[in-house]
Design a protein around this motif. Sequence first.
Motif, PDB file in Angstrom:
ATOM      1  N   GLU A   1      90.554  43.453  24.813  1.00 26.35           N
ATOM      2  CA  GLU A   1      90.874  43.858  23.437  1.00 26.35           C
ATOM      3  C   GLU A   1      89.763  43.453  22.480  1.00 26.35           C
ATOM      4  O   GLU A   1      89.333  44.245  21.644  1.00 26.35           O
ATOM      5  CB  GLU A   1      92.203  43.257  22.988  1.00 26.35           C
TER       6      GLU A   1
ATOM      7  N   GLU B   1      87.241  46.043  20.345  1.00 26.11           N
ATOM      8  CA  GLU B   1      87.021  45.950  18.900  1.00 26.11           C
ATOM      9  C   GLU B   1      85.533  45.823  18.587  1.00 26.11           C
ATOM     10  O   GLU B   1      85.009  46.519  17.713  1.00 26.11           O
ATOM     11  CB  GLU B   1      87.734  44.723  18.322  1.00 26.11           C
TER      12      GLU B   1
ATOM     13  N   TRP C   1      92.924  52.339  16.112  1.00 23.01           N
ATOM     14  CA  TRP C   1      93.300  51.257  17.017  1.00 23.01           C
ATOM     15  C   TRP C   1      94.016  50.152  16.253  1.00 23.01           C
ATOM     16  O   TRP C   1      95.038  49.629  16.714  1.00 23.01           O
ATOM     17  CB  TRP C   1      92.054  50.724  17.731  1.00 23.01           C
TER      18      TRP C   1
ATOM     19  N   ASP D   1      87.886  55.456  14.872  1.00 29.07           N
ATOM     20  CA  ASP D   1      88.550  54.967  16.082  1.00 29.07           C
ATOM     21  C   ASP D   1      89.077  53.545  15.881  1.00 29.07           C
ATOM     22  O   ASP D   1      90.176  53.211  16.331  1.00 29.07           O
ATOM     23  CB  ASP D   1      87.590  54.987  17.277  1.00 29.07           C
TER      24      ASP D   1
ATOM     25  N   SER E   1      88.733  50.500  27.381  1.00 29.87           N
ATOM     26  CA  SER E   1      89.892  51.376  27.127  1.00 29.87           C
ATOM     27  C   SER E   1      90.631  51.689  28.424  1.00 29.87           C
ATOM     28  O   SER E   1      91.870  51.664  28.463  1.00 29.87           O
ATOM     29  CB  SER E   1      89.447  52.681  26.458  1.00 29.87           C
TER      30      SER E   1
END
Length: 145
Positions: free
Chosen positions: A66, A70, A85, A81, A35
């Motif tokens: 990314e 995930e 996202w 979350d 993040s």
Amino acid sequence: IVRGLYDKFSRHPKTKHALLHELEGRYCDARKTYSLLLKKAEDVDLNGGSWTPDPEPTKFEQDLWEDGLEECMKKAHLWTDLKIWCTSKVGEDEFDHEIWKDENRHMLRLHLSQLIGTCSITAPMKVGGGGESSDWKEFCNMITE
């Protein structure tokens, strides 16, 4: 093996930290690192900042962040979350419409995984017995592709 290759070819030192957290099963720590890296990349893109003193990451490495984010949210069962996202990637107002487009299949799979993970679901059986329905098998194949 794949994560090991990412580690070998990554430029940014914090990528290696995030990968190590993942390897050790510390998904919340890895998620936090990914993040921060993604926020820094966004700041550099939007404000014309610099990666100094760290080397500039490749696009490939930023894609890893990314994907890693995930994966960490899924493995840590952070479904809320993950949903937030996903909707931020597709667009909050257009989520219900945009999620079904072919270019957003990956987001759809994540969204469906999130929905399934938050409820108790059993496979529907064929009428008259005989195992799982073909529709169920097709659905499972779609979300795991």
